[in-house]
Design an enzyme around this catalytic site. Structure first.
Site, mmCIF file in Angstrom:
data_model
loop_
_atom_site.group_PDB
_atom_site.id
_atom_site.type_symbol
_atom_site.label_atom_id
_atom_site.label_comp_id
_atom_site.label_asym_id
_atom_site.label_seq_id
_atom_site.Cartn_x
_atom_site.Cartn_y
_atom_site.Cartn_z
ATOM 1 N N SER A 121 34.320 44.331 41.714
ATOM 2 C CA SER A 121 33.164 43.598 41.165
ATOM 3 C C SER A 121 31.944 43.857 42.036
ATOM 4 C CB SER A 121 33.500 42.103 41.157
ATOM 5 O OG SER A 121 32.406 41.362 40.692
ATOM 6 N N ALA A 122 30.821 44.250 41.400
ATOM 7 C CA ALA A 122 29.646 44.713 42.153
ATOM 8 C C ALA A 122 29.001 43.636 43.026
ATOM 9 C CB ALA A 122 28.613 45.275 41.182
ATOM 10 N N HIS A 123 28.988 42.372 42.545
ATOM 11 C CA HIS A 123 28.206 41.371 43.290
ATOM 12 C C HIS A 123 28.827 40.998 44.628
ATOM 13 C CE1 HIS A 123 30.353 37.441 42.403
ATOM 14 N NE2 HIS A 123 30.917 38.207 41.487
ATOM 15 N N GLY A 183 34.904 41.334 37.972
ATOM 16 C CA GLY A 183 36.278 41.381 38.456
ATOM 17 C C GLY A 183 37.228 40.625 37.542
ATOM 18 N N GLN A 238 37.537 41.607 46.825
ATOM 19 C CA GLN A 238 36.984 41.263 48.149
ATOM 20 C C GLN A 238 36.961 42.453 49.107
ATOM 21 O OE1 GLN A 238 35.499 38.508 49.150
ATOM 22 N NE2 GLN A 238 35.902 37.315 47.300
ATOM 23 N N CYS A 262 35.429 28.888 42.752
ATOM 24 C CA CYS A 262 36.029 28.169 41.625
ATOM 25 C C CYS A 262 36.655 26.857 42.081
ATOM 26 C CB CYS A 262 37.118 29.000 40.981
ATOM 27 S SG CYS A 262 36.654 30.706 40.858
ATOM 28 N N THR A 270 27.627 48.978 24.110
ATOM 29 C CA THR A 270 26.576 49.739 24.796
ATOM 30 C C THR A 270 26.584 49.427 26.289
ATOM 31 O OG1 THR A 270 25.273 49.723 22.787
ATOM 32 C CG2 THR A 270 24.077 50.178 24.832
ATOM 33 N N ASN A 294 40.600 35.992 48.944
ATOM 34 C CA ASN A 294 39.201 35.572 48.950
ATOM 35 C C ASN A 294 38.931 34.336 49.794
ATOM 36 O OD1 ASN A 294 40.792 34.953 46.444
ATOM 37 N ND2 ASN A 294 39.233 33.367 46.258
HETATM 38 N N1 PLP Z 1 39.219 38.365 42.340
HETATM 39 C C1 PLP Z 1 38.876 37.929 43.563
HETATM 40 C C2 PLP Z 1 39.807 38.171 44.708
HETATM 41 C C3 PLP Z 1 37.669 37.261 43.762
HETATM 42 O O1 PLP Z 1 37.338 36.837 44.979
HETATM 43 C C4 PLP Z 1 36.824 37.045 42.647
HETATM 44 C C5 PLP Z 1 35.565 36.293 42.803
HETATM 45 O O2 PLP Z 1 35.408 35.490 43.692
HETATM 46 C C6 PLP Z 1 37.221 37.541 41.396
HETATM 47 C C7 PLP Z 1 38.421 38.188 41.286
HETATM 48 C C8 PLP Z 1 36.353 37.371 40.193
HETATM 49 O O3 PLP Z 1 35.285 38.287 40.266
HETATM 50 P P1 PLP Z 1 33.997 38.101 39.346
HETATM 51 O O4 PLP Z 1 33.190 37.008 39.957
HETATM 52 O O5 PLP Z 1 33.305 39.414 39.398
HETATM 53 O O6 PLP Z 1 34.490 37.790 37.990
#
Ligand code: PLP
Length: 382
Positions: free
Chosen positions: A203-205, A74, A183, A328, A241, A155
């Protein structure tokens, strides 16, 4: 599978890998290691797998497959979008909000270091929403806005923003519109055509896919500058790649989540309601920062007179994983910019934790989380 020795309630930080996604990935990690760009038959499966994944992901958000660009996460998707302004000579402004993820805020700060480029930050209202009128006001002040970027869902407190309306206002004022939907994707129904956004980050995770893979939706016809120059992967816009296994894992996880959106949401909302009811019936002094339409299970709570950090660690000792804010901010150990933006009174703000429930959580776990919080907060305020 999540280690059931502890209770995981931090799904907004990351989520467990979908077992089916893991199975689908194995082939491309072990047996089929071909470079998908090669023309021989051994590489055909890998190439086909990427095509299928792109199609599946596109279907999940009602996009076309050529509108999906794979990225590593993300953060990368967001960086790509924001930094694309540096290729603009005419329009040099970005409108965003004060509750965005650092992946947006820090990137905006970066572009502000370039001559004439600027960003401006809308303050959210007390419910944590970007008021469409506040966006209109920004356009009354600035007439050279290239991009408006507002997150789909926050988030920390999960609130879902009025994206369709904000995108429409931006377009009426000649600005592109991007949403950071990290999110939201895989958790709520999302239709890029209906929303009429120009770009969307994911973002996949966050939706039971693997870490280190994500995507950026870019509306057809919008020629976004290349992020990484090199080979012809991702139409030459993001060369390198492809991470075949992770792309396959991401699409499998997203498809599975999207097939069960309602079912998952219903389960999580039920848990959330039970939990909040118990908390409200207790005599604990707290503010619930999540009080509008939000991502199921994403709850921000501020307890009076305690440290959220201490509460988080005490819960950890009891085997319960929650967070003090975003992953973070919890590293920096201070009240997050988001909680500050909501105007949470200081004696509560310091005692903030985020609980983010997932489809794997059970009612027994909710009971355990409630009892643990109750006992810890009581002991800290005694
Ligand atoms: N944007 C939002 C709203 C998020 O919650 C996060 C991760 O917590 C990100 C971006 C960053 O995503 P990634 O961990 O895949 O870099």
């Amino acid at each position: 599978m999540v280690n059931k020795k502890f209770i995981y309630a931090d799904h907004a930080a990351t989520s467990a890998l979908d077992p089916e996604a893991f199975e689908a990935m194995k082939e491309f990690l072990v047996d089929n290691f071909a470079n998908p760009s090669q023309p021989y038959s051994f590489a055909r499966n890998a190439k086909k797998a990427i095509q299928n994944a792109r199609k599946t992901i596109a279907e999940c958000i009602n996009a076309d497959e050529d509108e999906i660009f794979f990225t590593s996460c993300g953060t990368e998707s967001n960086n790509w979008v924001i930094k694309s302004i540096l290729y603009q000579n005419q329009k040099k402004g970005i409108i965003t909000s004060n509750i965005e993820h650092h992946a947006i805020l820090e990137t905006c700060k970066r572009i502000e270091k370039f001559k004439d480029y600027y960003s401006t930050y809308i303050q959210v209202n007390s419910n944590g929403l970007v008021n469409p009128e506040a966006l209109k006001k920004q356009f009354n002040i600035y007439n050279d806005v290239y991009l408006t970027s507002i997150m789909y869902a926050n988030n920390e407190y999960g609130a879902i923003q009025p994206i369709k309306e904000l995108a429409s206002i931006s377009h009426q004022n000649g600005s592109l519109f991007h949403t950071d939907a990290v999110q939201a994707v895989g958790h709520v129904a999302l239709d890029v055509k209906d929303l009429n956004v120009d770009m969307l980050s994911s973002s996949a995770h966050k939706f039971n896919g693997p870490k280190g893979i994500g995507f950026l939706y870019v509306k057809k016809g919008l020629d976004i500058p290349s992020l990484i120059n090199g080979g012809s992967q991702e139409k030459g816009k993001r060369a390198g790649t492809e991470n075949v296994a992770s792309i396959v894992g991401m699409s499998t996880a997203l498809k599975n989540n999207c097939n069960k959106l309602k079912e998952n949401a219903q389960h999580i909302i039920e848990l959330e309601e039970v939990f909040l009811r118990k908390l409200k019936e207790s005599n604990l002094d707290f503010i619930c920062n999540t009080n509008v339409n939000h991502i199921p299970g994403n709850i921000s709570l501020s307890f009076k007179g305690i440290s959220g950090e201490t509460l988080m660690h005490r819960l950890d000792l009891k085997g319960i994983m929650v967070s003090t804010g975003s992953a973070c901010d919890s590293v920096k150990n201070q009240t997050s910019h988001v909680i500050k933006a909501l105007g949470v009174p200081e004696d509560y703000a310091y005692g903030t934790i985020r609980i983010s429930l997932g489809k794997e959580n059970t009612e027994d776990e909710i009971e355990e989380i409630f009892i643990a919080i109750y006992e810890i907060v009581k002991s800290l305020t005694a």
